[in-house]
Design a protein around this motif. Structure first.
Motif, PDB file in Angstrom:
ATOM      1  N   GLN A  19      -4.181  -8.539  -0.161  1.00  0.00           N
ATOM      2  CA  GLN A  19      -2.806  -8.064   0.002  1.00  0.00           C
ATOM      3  C   GLN A  19      -2.606  -7.483   1.398  1.00  0.00           C
ATOM      4  OE1 GLN A  19      -1.685  -4.918  -2.668  1.00  0.00           O
ATOM      5  NE2 GLN A  19       0.428  -4.794  -1.940  1.00  0.00           N
ATOM      6  N   THR A  20      -1.456  -7.756   1.981  1.00  0.00           N
ATOM      7  CA  THR A  20      -1.085  -7.176   3.267  1.00  0.00           C
ATOM      8  C   THR A  20       0.322  -6.597   3.172  1.00  0.00           C
ATOM      9  OG1 THR A  20      -0.167  -9.242   4.125  1.00  0.00           O
ATOM     10  CG2 THR A  20      -2.512  -8.816   4.551  1.00  0.00           C
ATOM     11  N   MET A  21       0.625  -5.696   4.081  1.00  0.00           N
ATOM     12  CA  MET A  21       1.965  -5.124   4.174  1.00  0.00           C
ATOM     13  C   MET A  21       2.411  -5.159   5.629  1.00  0.00           C
ATOM     14  SD  MET A  21       1.724  -1.821   1.571  1.00  0.00           S
ATOM     15  CE  MET A  21       3.401  -1.290   1.962  1.00  0.00           C
ATOM     16  N   MET A  22       3.712  -5.157   5.821  1.00  0.00           N
ATOM     17  CA  MET A  22       4.277  -5.095   7.163  1.00  0.00           C
ATOM     18  C   MET A  22       4.626  -3.643   7.481  1.00  0.00           C
ATOM     19  SD  MET A  22       4.119  -8.254   7.962  1.00  0.00           S
ATOM     20  CE  MET A  22       4.885  -8.086   9.581  1.00  0.00           C
ATOM     21  N   THR A  23       4.583  -3.317   8.750  1.00  0.00           N
ATOM     22  CA  THR A  23       5.020  -2.002   9.193  1.00  0.00           C
ATOM     23  C   THR A  23       6.122  -2.188  10.228  1.00  0.00           C
ATOM     24  OG1 THR A  23       4.303   0.116  10.132  1.00  0.00           O
ATOM     25  CG2 THR A  23       3.156  -1.858  10.924  1.00  0.00           C
ATOM     26  N   GLN A  24       7.135  -1.328  10.156  1.00  0.00           N
ATOM     27  CA  GLN A  24       8.324  -1.479  10.993  1.00  0.00           C
ATOM     28  C   GLN A  24       8.289  -0.527  12.192  1.00  0.00           C
ATOM     29  OE1 GLN A  24       8.831  -1.198   7.419  1.00  0.00           O
ATOM     30  NE2 GLN A  24       8.681  -3.441   7.493  1.00  0.00           N
ATOM     31  N   ASN A  25       8.922  -0.964  13.253  1.00  0.00           N
ATOM     32  CA  ASN A  25       9.156  -0.123  14.416  1.00  0.00           C
ATOM     33  C   ASN A  25      10.461   0.634  14.171  1.00  0.00           C
ATOM     34  OD1 ASN A  25       9.906   0.984  16.883  1.00  0.00           O
ATOM     35  ND2 ASN A  25       9.185  -0.758  18.074  1.00  0.00           N
TER      36      ASN A  25
ATOM     37  N   VAL B  19      -9.304   3.448   5.266  1.00  0.00           N
ATOM     38  CA  VAL B  19      -8.584   2.510   4.405  1.00  0.00           C
ATOM     39  C   VAL B  19      -7.117   2.921   4.336  1.00  0.00           C
ATOM     40  CG1 VAL B  19     -10.629   2.012   3.006  1.00  0.00           C
ATOM     41  CG2 VAL B  19      -9.075   3.852   2.307  1.00  0.00           C
ATOM     42  N   THR B  20      -6.305   2.021   3.852  1.00  0.00           N
ATOM     43  CA  THR B  20      -4.906   2.334   3.581  1.00  0.00           C
ATOM     44  C   THR B  20      -4.426   1.410   2.477  1.00  0.00           C
ATOM     45  OG1 THR B  20      -2.717   2.726   4.557  1.00  0.00           O
ATOM     46  CG2 THR B  20      -3.885   0.744   5.266  1.00  0.00           C
ATOM     47  N   GLY B  21      -3.279   1.734   1.926  1.00  0.00           N
ATOM     48  CA  GLY B  21      -2.733   0.943   0.828  1.00  0.00           C
ATOM     49  C   GLY B  21      -1.835   1.803  -0.033  1.00  0.00           C
ATOM     50  N   ASP B  22      -1.321   1.221  -1.105  1.00  0.00           N
ATOM     51  CA  ASP B  22      -0.372   1.954  -1.941  1.00  0.00           C
ATOM     52  C   ASP B  22      -1.095   2.914  -2.878  1.00  0.00           C
ATOM     53  OD1 ASP B  22      -1.404   0.415  -4.058  1.00  0.00           O
ATOM     54  OD2 ASP B  22       0.240  -1.037  -3.972  1.00  0.00           O
ATOM     55  N   ALA B  23      -0.304   3.686  -3.618  1.00  0.00           N
ATOM     56  CA  ALA B  23      -0.867   4.715  -4.488  1.00  0.00           C
ATOM     57  C   ALA B  23      -1.734   4.118  -5.594  1.00  0.00           C
ATOM     58  CB  ALA B  23       0.264   5.547  -5.092  1.00  0.00           C
ATOM     59  N   GLU B  24      -1.214   3.102  -6.275  1.00  0.00           N
ATOM     60  CA  GLU B  24      -1.901   2.557  -7.449  1.00  0.00           C
ATOM     61  C   GLU B  24      -3.258   1.952  -7.100  1.00  0.00           C
ATOM     62  OE1 GLU B  24      -1.197  -0.740 -11.031  1.00  0.00           O
ATOM     63  OE2 GLU B  24       0.399  -0.320  -9.581  1.00  0.00           O
ATOM     64  N   ASN B  25      -3.342   1.236  -5.990  1.00  0.00           N
ATOM     65  CA  ASN B  25      -4.564   0.499  -5.666  1.00  0.00           C
ATOM     66  C   ASN B  25      -5.504   1.223  -4.719  1.00  0.00           C
ATOM     67  OD1 ASN B  25      -4.027  -2.166  -7.043  1.00  0.00           O
ATOM     68  ND2 ASN B  25      -2.192  -2.022  -5.758  1.00  0.00           N
ATOM     69  N   CYS B  26      -5.014   2.273  -4.066  1.00  0.00           N
ATOM     70  CA  CYS B  26      -5.844   2.941  -3.067  1.00  0.00           C
ATOM     71  C   CYS B  26      -5.921   4.448  -3.284  1.00  0.00           C
ATOM     72  CB  CYS B  26      -5.311   2.638  -1.666  1.00  0.00           C
ATOM     73  SG  CYS B  26      -6.342   3.274  -0.327  1.00  0.00           S
TER      74      CYS B  26
ATOM     75  N   VAL C  51     -17.181  10.556   5.002  1.00  0.00           N
ATOM     76  CA  VAL C  51     -15.734  10.657   4.816  1.00  0.00           C
ATOM     77  C   VAL C  51     -15.106   9.289   4.573  1.00  0.00           C
ATOM     78  CG1 VAL C  51     -13.558  11.447   5.829  1.00  0.00           C
ATOM     79  CG2 VAL C  51     -15.690  12.664   6.345  1.00  0.00           C
ATOM     80  N   VAL C  52     -14.240   9.221   3.560  1.00  0.00           N
ATOM     81  CA  VAL C  52     -13.346   8.080   3.388  1.00  0.00           C
ATOM     82  C   VAL C  52     -11.959   8.573   3.764  1.00  0.00           C
ATOM     83  CG1 VAL C  52     -12.384   6.360   1.831  1.00  0.00           C
ATOM     84  CG2 VAL C  52     -14.769   7.086   1.570  1.00  0.00           C
ATOM     85  N   LEU C  53     -11.451   8.081   4.881  1.00  0.00           N
ATOM     86  CA  LEU C  53     -10.153   8.509   5.398  1.00  0.00           C
ATOM     87  C   LEU C  53      -9.091   7.539   4.924  1.00  0.00           C
ATOM     88  CD1 LEU C  53      -8.410  10.246   7.348  1.00  0.00           C
ATOM     89  CD2 LEU C  53      -9.122   8.691   9.174  1.00  0.00           C
ATOM     90  N   LYS C  54      -8.101   8.075   4.212  1.00  0.00           N
ATOM     91  CA  LYS C  54      -7.004   7.244   3.718  1.00  0.00           C
ATOM     92  C   LYS C  54      -5.771   7.490   4.584  1.00  0.00           C
ATOM     93  CE  LYS C  54      -3.554   5.687   0.986  1.00  0.00           C
ATOM     94  NZ  LYS C  54      -2.106   5.851   1.258  1.00  0.00           N
ATOM     95  N   ALA C  55      -5.386   6.478   5.356  1.00  0.00           N
ATOM     96  CA  ALA C  55      -4.189   6.571   6.183  1.00  0.00           C
ATOM     97  C   ALA C  55      -2.963   6.255   5.338  1.00  0.00           C
ATOM     98  CB  ALA C  55      -4.287   5.595   7.352  1.00  0.00           C
ATOM     99  N   SER C  56      -1.841   6.819   5.727  1.00  0.00           N
ATOM    100  CA  SER C  56      -0.589   6.536   5.027  1.00  0.00           C
ATOM    101  C   SER C  56      -0.250   5.059   5.135  1.00  0.00           C
ATOM    102  CB  SER C  56       0.545   7.375   5.611  1.00  0.00           C
ATOM    103  OG  SER C  56       1.791   6.968   5.081  1.00  0.00           O
ATOM    104  N   GLU C  57       0.305   4.510   4.063  1.00  0.00           N
ATOM    105  CA  GLU C  57       0.775   3.126   4.128  1.00  0.00           C
ATOM    106  C   GLU C  57       2.055   3.016   4.964  1.00  0.00           C
ATOM    107  OE1 GLU C  57       2.210   4.712   0.081  1.00  0.00           O
ATOM    108  OE2 GLU C  57       0.604   5.048   1.536  1.00  0.00           O
TER     109      GLU C  57
END
Length: 492
Positions: A22-28, A207-214, A175-181
């Motif tokens: 799975q991938t997500m797009m990020t906006q400017n 890592v990063t991702g949504d709440a349910e999967n990450c 450390v497992v660092l979770k960045a905001s999606e």
């Protein structure tokens, strides 16, 4: 067609796509357009990162590394951060909309956080206890707490990562660092510097991702020993519930509606600058935003005039442009929330002196806004909007000002502007907030603890004590009598 940048996950020293693909797009936020994509972690990726962290803790390459050697790695990381501050700042600006002038300078400055903890790495000490039993030698030592789940939001990413990663690595944790999606690009790029600095594989994964999967699998994971979370109170409640089964030690750095108190003897120029810094700095996207301005009634009108004159010169524009003072908000949802909140405030009798609407055109731009309120129940004084909205309300006495300031479920930051030193001490001592700035606002340092009261969370980041929060104390008893243990049925 130009291919957009793509960012992968960094797990166990390697770069990869997520298990589910799975991938997500990020906006400017400055344009509202997609500018990059990033891989999203699945449950299997979280497990892989935790497994790598556990292996790293048991690997002699990290487990047996001396505290001084750990410090040297952190010094190296600090140097790399400074060398790449402009690039990381540009990534953060493109992804979040914050001014490049701030993201680049703040990124360079957080190098000092890593140096601070690098210097503390070989000063994590135990003690020999003056025990009351002469045939016993008893001492304590501090050991790494274990695996840390560090969860960082999109605003002030490098700073909020440093306050967690610095002490955790100095203490010898993994450390497992979770960045905001939302706007994760700078954190995924930062992982390259972890790799270059020479930390063993598995010591840090990003890592990063949504709440349910990450996020949920990470905070629920039975092998996580410590959770360091920065975000909103609603998410924090889920984090606490998720940690209930594992009893992971948890710290929370949450939001706020910080008060700034301005007394009639204050320097108006300085007070106006403090209110502008606390509300329009970072476009108001700060957990310590001083969005409740409490102003001594005799100077309210004059102070509003000074603020309005200064605000008229604020340049709202491209965050990559050195001439801009205020960039776009990170998401369009923030604009919607501000517009709705302002509409409600107007029905409650609030007066908008300037601003009050989004800036026309592309991007998530909101005009700097000043609201004069007549009641503490006014919506803009109650809701954390995460945008450039300043709300002012008058008070008549010092006691009333303190009462109004403390009339909130939050308690992160606060400010006091006065030239009366006795009043500054008196008022700051009574404010229920973890931080109080006197005649200044929004200042940080690796030496100064950062954290709040009540719904602004618990625990402290930065400062000398924070490193102890990533350790456990072990007490060792040694029988020095030379005689075998006596009666086993009687406690010594």
């Amino acid at each position: 067609m130009t291919q957009l940048p793509h960012f992968q996950l960094f797990i166990d020293g390697t770069w990869s796509e997520g298990h589910a693909g799975q991938t997500m797009m990020t906006q400017n936020p400055a344009t509202g357009e997609d500018w990059a994509s990033f891989a999203c972690a699945a449950l299997q990726d979280v497990d892989r990162a935790i497994t790598a962290a556990r292996r790293a803790l048991n690997d002699p390459a990290w487990r047996d590394m001396t505290q001084t050697q750990r410090g040297k790695l952190l010094y190296r990381l600090a140097d790399l951060i400074e060398e790449n501050a402009q690039e990381l700042g540009r990534l953060e600006t493109t992804d979040s909309g914050k001014l490049l002038a701030e993201t680049a300078s703040q990124t360079a400055y957080v190098g000092d956080y890593y140096r601070y903890y690098a210097g503390l790495a070989d000063k994590i000490e135990g003690a020999v206890l003056p025990i009351d039993k002469p045939d016993m030698h008893v001492f304590t030592r501090r050991e790494p707490i274990g695996i840390v789940a560090a969860i960082v939001p999109w605003n002030a990413q490098m700073f909020l990562t440093a306050t967690k990663l610095g002490p955790a690595l100095a203490a010898g944790c993994a450390v497992v660092l979770k960045a905001s999606e939302v706007a994760p690009a700078p954190m995924l790029a930062f992982a390259r510097l972890i790799e270059q600095a020479g930390f063993p594989a598995g010591v840090v994964s990003v890592v990063t991702g949504d709440a349910e999967n990450c996020a949920i699998p990470l905070t629920r994971h039975p092998d996580v020993d410590r959770i360091a979370f920065t975000g909103g109170p609603d998410t924090a409640r889920h984090v606490v519930r998720n940690s209930a089964e594992s009893f992971a030690v948890t710290s929370l750095e949450l939001g706020g509606k910080s008060p700034i108190l301005v007394f009639e003897d204050a320097d108006l120029e300085g007070a106006a600058n403090g209110l502008i810094a606390g509300n329009f700095g970072a476009s108001g996207q700060s957990c310590v935003a001083g969005s409740r301005g409490l102003i001594h009634r005799p100077i309210l009108e004059q102070l509003i005039a000074v603020i309005a004159e200064k605000a008229a010169n604020i340049v709202v524009g491209d965050p990559l442009d050195a001439g801009s003072h205020l960039g776009p908000l990170c998401t369009s949802a923030q604009i919607d929330k501000i517009v709705t909140t302002l509409a409600t405030a107007k029905t409650q009798g609030a007066k908008v002196h300037f601003g009050g609407a989004p800036v026309a055109g592309a991007g998530n731009y909101m005009a700097p806004t000043l609201v004069e309120c007549t009641s503490t129940d006014t919506e803009t004084l109650q809701v954390e909007m995460f945008g450039p909205v300043m709300s002012l309300i008058p008070f008549d006495t010092e006691e009333e000002a303190i009462s109004m300031a403390n009339d909130t479920p939050f308690g992160l930051g606060s400010g006091v502007f006065t030239q009366n030193l006795a009043r500054a001490h008196r008022v700051s001592a009574r404010l229920k907030a973890g931080i109080c700035w006197i005649n200044t606002y929004r200042a940080i340092s690796p030496i100064a603890p950062f954290g709040g009261y009540n719904q602004s969370g618990y625990g402290r980041e930065a400062g000398i004590d924070a490193i102890h929060d990533y350790t456990r104390t072990k007490t060792t008893w040694i029988n020095t009598s030379g005689s075998p243990m006596a009666n086993p049925f009687v406690m010594r």
